[in-house]
Design a protein around this motif. Structure first.
Motif, PDB file in Angstrom:
ATOM      1  N   PRO A 144      42.726 -50.004 -14.590  1.00 40.30           N
ATOM      2  CA  PRO A 144      41.417 -49.483 -15.017  1.00 40.30           C
ATOM      3  C   PRO A 144      41.028 -49.997 -16.411  1.00 40.30           C
ATOM      4  CG  PRO A 144      43.086 -47.771 -15.091  1.00 40.30           C
ATOM      5  CD  PRO A 144      43.724 -48.959 -14.457  1.00 40.30           C
ATOM      6  N   ALA A 145      39.768 -49.782 -16.769  1.00 36.35           N
ATOM      7  CA  ALA A 145      39.233 -50.265 -18.045  1.00 36.35           C
ATOM      8  C   ALA A 145      40.043 -49.715 -19.221  1.00 36.35           C
ATOM      9  CB  ALA A 145      37.775 -49.861 -18.176  1.00 36.35           C
ATOM     10  N   LYS A 146      40.388 -50.621 -20.132  1.00 38.14           N
ATOM     11  CA  LYS A 146      41.195 -50.252 -21.284  1.00 38.14           C
ATOM     12  C   LYS A 146      40.645 -50.982 -22.503  1.00 38.14           C
ATOM     13  CE  LYS A 146      45.925 -50.652 -22.936  1.00 38.14           C
ATOM     14  NZ  LYS A 146      47.211 -51.278 -22.650  1.00 38.14           N
ATOM     15  N   LEU A 147      40.503 -50.279 -23.612  1.00 33.68           N
ATOM     16  CA  LEU A 147      39.948 -50.857 -24.832  1.00 33.68           C
ATOM     17  C   LEU A 147      41.044 -51.542 -25.630  1.00 33.68           C
ATOM     18  CD1 LEU A 147      37.260 -50.969 -26.398  1.00 33.68           C
ATOM     19  CD2 LEU A 147      38.049 -48.972 -27.665  1.00 33.68           C
ATOM     20  N   GLU A 148      40.827 -52.821 -25.955  1.00 31.44           N
ATOM     21  CA  GLU A 148      41.772 -53.575 -26.775  1.00 31.44           C
ATOM     22  C   GLU A 148      40.989 -54.336 -27.830  1.00 31.44           C
ATOM     23  OE1 GLU A 148      44.282 -56.115 -24.477  1.00 31.44           O
ATOM     24  OE2 GLU A 148      45.053 -54.476 -23.255  1.00 31.44           O
ATOM     25  N   GLY A 149      41.028 -53.870 -29.065  1.00 32.86           N
ATOM     26  CA  GLY A 149      40.322 -54.554 -30.148  1.00 32.86           C
ATOM     27  C   GLY A 149      38.823 -54.539 -29.941  1.00 32.86           C
ATOM     28  N   ARG A 150      38.213 -55.720 -29.886  1.00 31.39           N
ATOM     29  CA  ARG A 150      36.762 -55.849 -29.725  1.00 31.39           C
ATOM     30  C   ARG A 150      36.341 -56.006 -28.267  1.00 31.39           C
ATOM     31  NH1 ARG A 150      33.189 -57.418 -33.464  1.00 31.39           N
ATOM     32  NH2 ARG A 150      33.831 -57.146 -35.625  1.00 31.39           N
ATOM     33  N   SER A 151      37.251 -55.764 -27.330  1.00 36.31           N
ATOM     34  CA  SER A 151      36.890 -55.933 -25.923  1.00 36.31           C
ATOM     35  C   SER A 151      37.492 -54.841 -25.048  1.00 36.31           C
ATOM     36  CB  SER A 151      37.349 -57.307 -25.424  1.00 36.31           C
ATOM     37  OG  SER A 151      38.746 -57.406 -25.489  1.00 36.31           O
ATOM     38  N   MET A 152      36.864 -54.638 -23.896  1.00 38.52           N
ATOM     39  CA  MET A 152      37.341 -53.682 -22.908  1.00 38.52           C
ATOM     40  C   MET A 152      37.675 -54.503 -21.662  1.00 38.52           C
ATOM     41  SD  MET A 152      35.359 -50.237 -21.673  1.00 38.52           S
ATOM     42  CE  MET A 152      35.086 -49.592 -23.294  1.00 38.52           C
ATOM     43  N   GLN A 153      38.867 -54.289 -21.095  1.00 38.58           N
ATOM     44  CA  GLN A 153      39.312 -55.114 -19.976  1.00 38.58           C
ATOM     45  C   GLN A 153      39.666 -54.281 -18.763  1.00 38.58           C
ATOM     46  OE1 GLN A 153      42.572 -57.116 -21.816  1.00 38.58           O
ATOM     47  NE2 GLN A 153      41.259 -58.683 -22.723  1.00 38.58           N
TER      48      GLN A 153
END
Length: 152
Positions: A136-145
């Motif tokens: 599922p969507a996960k926030l990492e730094g300046r992006s969501m993956q």
């Protein structure tokens, strides 16, 4: 102990087995060294190694390598752009690859990260007929993956 033409020679000492192998002009190779007693065979060692390498190469040929393809989105993406990106992701999924969907934030977009998750959800909804969310969507730094894989 197995002879050079595949017949069972029975259990024997290592010395006797070596003697038989020398007489045949071949090598004594442990086929199953962990078995009790260990299984040995009188064969040409070079030919044995070649056969093993060939079987390994054949097995590698049959396996499918799964690549991870990336599709980048922005928080203020329009409807048609989203559909175009979804069609690209659909092609990747049909080939058997995984798709990494990245939502990149720049500048002032960083302030509205929480309200932008719906973009990834909409993207997953567009591909829900052939894809399932792997991670599922996960926030990492300046992006969501988010990762998508093909439905089985």
């Amino acid at each position: 102990m197995i002879g050079e033409d595949g017949e069972q020679l029975g259990i024997m000492s290592a010395r006797d087995a070596m003697k038989l192998a020398r007489e045949a002009g071949l090598d004594l190779v442990k086929i199953a060294p962990t078995a009790k007693p260990p299984v040995c065979k009188i064969i040409d060692y070079g030919k044995y190694k070649y056969e093993l390498a060939r079987k390994e190469k054949e097995a590698k040929k049959k396996q499918k390598v799964i690549d991870v393809k990336e599709v980048r989105l922005s928080p203020n993406i329009e409807e048609n752009d989203m559909k175009t990106k979804a069609n690209m992701a659909r092609k990747f999924l049909e080939k058997g690859d995984k798709v990494k969907v990245t939502l990149r934030f720049r500048g002032r977009e960083m302030a509205h990260m929480g309200s932008s998750k719906h973009v990834l959800d909409d993207f997953a909804e567009l591909l829900s007929d052939i894809a399932v969310i792997d991670k599922p969507a996960k926030l990492e730094g300046r992006s969501m993956q988010m990762f998508l894989t093909e439905k089985r």
